[in-house]
Design a protein around this motif. Structure first.
Motif, mmCIF file in Angstrom:
data_model
loop_
_atom_site.group_PDB
_atom_site.id
_atom_site.type_symbol
_atom_site.label_atom_id
_atom_site.label_comp_id
_atom_site.label_asym_id
_atom_site.label_seq_id
_atom_site.Cartn_x
_atom_site.Cartn_y
_atom_site.Cartn_z
ATOM 1 N N PHE A 284 -1.048 6.712 1.571
ATOM 2 C CA PHE A 284 -1.959 7.035 0.475
ATOM 3 C C PHE A 284 -3.173 6.141 0.574
ATOM 4 O O PHE A 284 -3.067 4.973 0.943
ATOM 5 C CB PHE A 284 -1.270 6.789 -0.863
ATOM 6 N N TYR A 293 -3.806 11.764 1.111
ATOM 7 C CA TYR A 293 -2.366 11.617 0.967
ATOM 8 C C TYR A 293 -1.698 12.115 2.232
ATOM 9 O O TYR A 293 -1.897 13.248 2.643
ATOM 10 C CB TYR A 293 -1.848 12.386 -0.250
ATOM 11 N N VAL A 310 2.026 13.912 -5.325
ATOM 12 C CA VAL A 310 0.751 14.634 -5.253
ATOM 13 C C VAL A 310 0.536 15.496 -6.503
ATOM 14 O O VAL A 310 -0.558 15.505 -7.079
ATOM 15 C CB VAL A 310 0.672 15.498 -3.966
#
Ligand code: AMP
Ligand code: MG
Length: 409
Positions: A284, A293, A310
């Motif tokens: 991340f 991500y 997410v």
């Protein structure tokens, strides 16, 4: 290794701030309202009939009863719609339909079922209460009334209410633009016959679907080979155009995990091992303003990582306060042996019987087999400290979307 809770806090604290956007009410389904909605007009606009019947002056029907009928002259006909103003004189009853404006002078409506009509005469055998079956101006809401509070998710009924209130445009959170990039030399498109070593790129359409489900705009960025130069070029190209870049694969311990190699060098990027199963290795970071991500490549891991991290990031970035799925408690119907000190998210099937939730783990095991996700409608949340969880124990779980009924049922 980072704890699951600590990593979740870390990424959520870096979720983008929601941006306001003015949109036409009709296109606002599923969007989060950032500015409260007030009525631009009152509703109803004028006195209207709530029934099909006759508009009368209440005064004219004084004393009407079973044995003391009152007869009025039938005049006119009003239906819902734009009609010129009409006047009701004493002694008259005006035929009126539901939703039509009351003629001036009328103050009461008598239902059609309650009268007898003969020869242009209307006979009343009961005295209505004054104002019966009349909708008053502003009865539903007045002009300027607060109708929908900021922070509300726009559903069908909110759209309808806005339009009723004369509101054409509203301020909602902008949809985040989320790119999905698959990585791997082994990946090929769906229409090809597989050669030795090749794998269909199933994660990319799956993650694009997950992004769309959350209500963000999904952008398909295709596949990039396991080559640092190509990957870097793809990432550079998209940094300025996306709110979030999701890469798939290449974040674990392999020699060709180029996502990790390339992006790990950027300041603000963290490659992490999270104390969870599945989806231990993830990444991340922030590349400029864009969130990056790195989802793991195994399909089940990719889905679980999306669901746990997410999805909440994207929901938060689109203004939602409640970003986690509601958790339920259910009775476990098959014992579970947990072999790791990790937070485990087990694919499960949950159902309700007599007001109690029951839940069982579903297979097959292994994070490369999506069939377990297809068999599941829930994720069981097994704490780090748990080892043996006996049948009948109370366990926490979150419902995913309900599976559709099988074909042919
Ligand atoms: P990686 O994390 O890149 O080592 O990938 C782990 C496993 O997931 C490998 O078996 C890959 O072939 C598989 N995988 C990676 N990306 C995808 C994808 N987009 N679609 C299907 N399988 C994938
Ligand atoms: Mg790979």
């Amino acid at each position: 290794m980072k704890s699951y809770d600590a990593f979740l806090r870390y990424v959520l604290a870096r979720a983008p701030k929601p941006c306001p956007q003015r949109v036409a009410v009709e296109s606002a389904l599923g969007r989060l309202l950032l500015d409260s909605v007030r009525a631009q007009v009152r509703d109803p606009a004028e006195l209207r009939s709530a029934m099909d019947g006759y508009a009368v002056r209440h005064r004219d029907l004084k004393g009407a009863g079973k044995d003391t009928p009152v007869t009025l002259a039938a005049v006119g006909l009003s239906q819902a719609g734009p009609v010129p103003e009409k006047h009701l004189l004493p002694g008259q009853a005006h035929r009126i339909m539901t939703g039509a404006p009351l003629p001036a002078g009328a103050d009461t409506v008598v239902q059609i079922e309650r009268v007898r009509v003969t020869n242009r005469r209307v006979i009343f055998r009961a005295q209505p209460s004054r104002g019966a079956f009349v909708r008053r101006p502003g009865e539903n809401f007045r002009k300027g009334a607060l109708l929908i509070k900021r922070g509300t998710l726009m559903r069908a009924q909110e759209i309808g209410l806005c339009i009723t209130a004369g509101v054409r445009h509203i301020e909602v959170a902008r949809r985040l633009k989320v790119g999905v990039l698959a990585t791997g030399n082994e990946l090929v498109g769906p229409a090809r016959r597989l050669r030795r070593g090749e794998v269909y790129d199933s994660n990319r359409p799956m993650v694009l679907a997950l992004v769309a489900e959350v209500g963000a705009t999904a952008v398909d960025l295709g596949v990039v080979q396991d080559d640092p130069t190509l990957l870097l070029r793809a990432v550079r190209r998209w940094t300025k155009q996306l709110d979030c870049l999701l890469t798939i694969g290449g974040v674990s311990m392999g020699d060709f995990d180029v996502v990790k190699q390339v992006l790990g060098d950027f300041p603000g990027v963290r490659l992490v091992k999270i104390a969870m199963k599945p989806a231990k290795p993830q990444a991340f970071g922030l590349l400029g303003d864009m969130i990056w991500y790195g989802l793991p490549g195994n399909p089940v891991s990719a889905m679980v990582a999306f669901d746990r991290f997410v999805r909440p990031i994207l929901l938060r970035g689109m203004g939602r306060r409640a970003v986690h799925r509601p958790q339920h408690t259910g009775v476990l119907t098959t014992g579970i042996r947990k072999s790791t000190p990790l937070r485990e998210f087990a694919r499960a099937y949950a159902w309700q019987k007599g007001g109690t939730w029951y839940v069982r783990k579903v297979g097959p095991e292994g994070s490369s087999n999506l069939r377990s996700m297809v068999n599941a409608n829930a994720l069981l949340i097994l704490p780090e400290t748990a080892r043996r969880i006996p049948r009948g124990a109370r366990v926490r779980f979150e419902l995913q979307a309900e599976p559709p009924a099988p074909l042919g049922s």
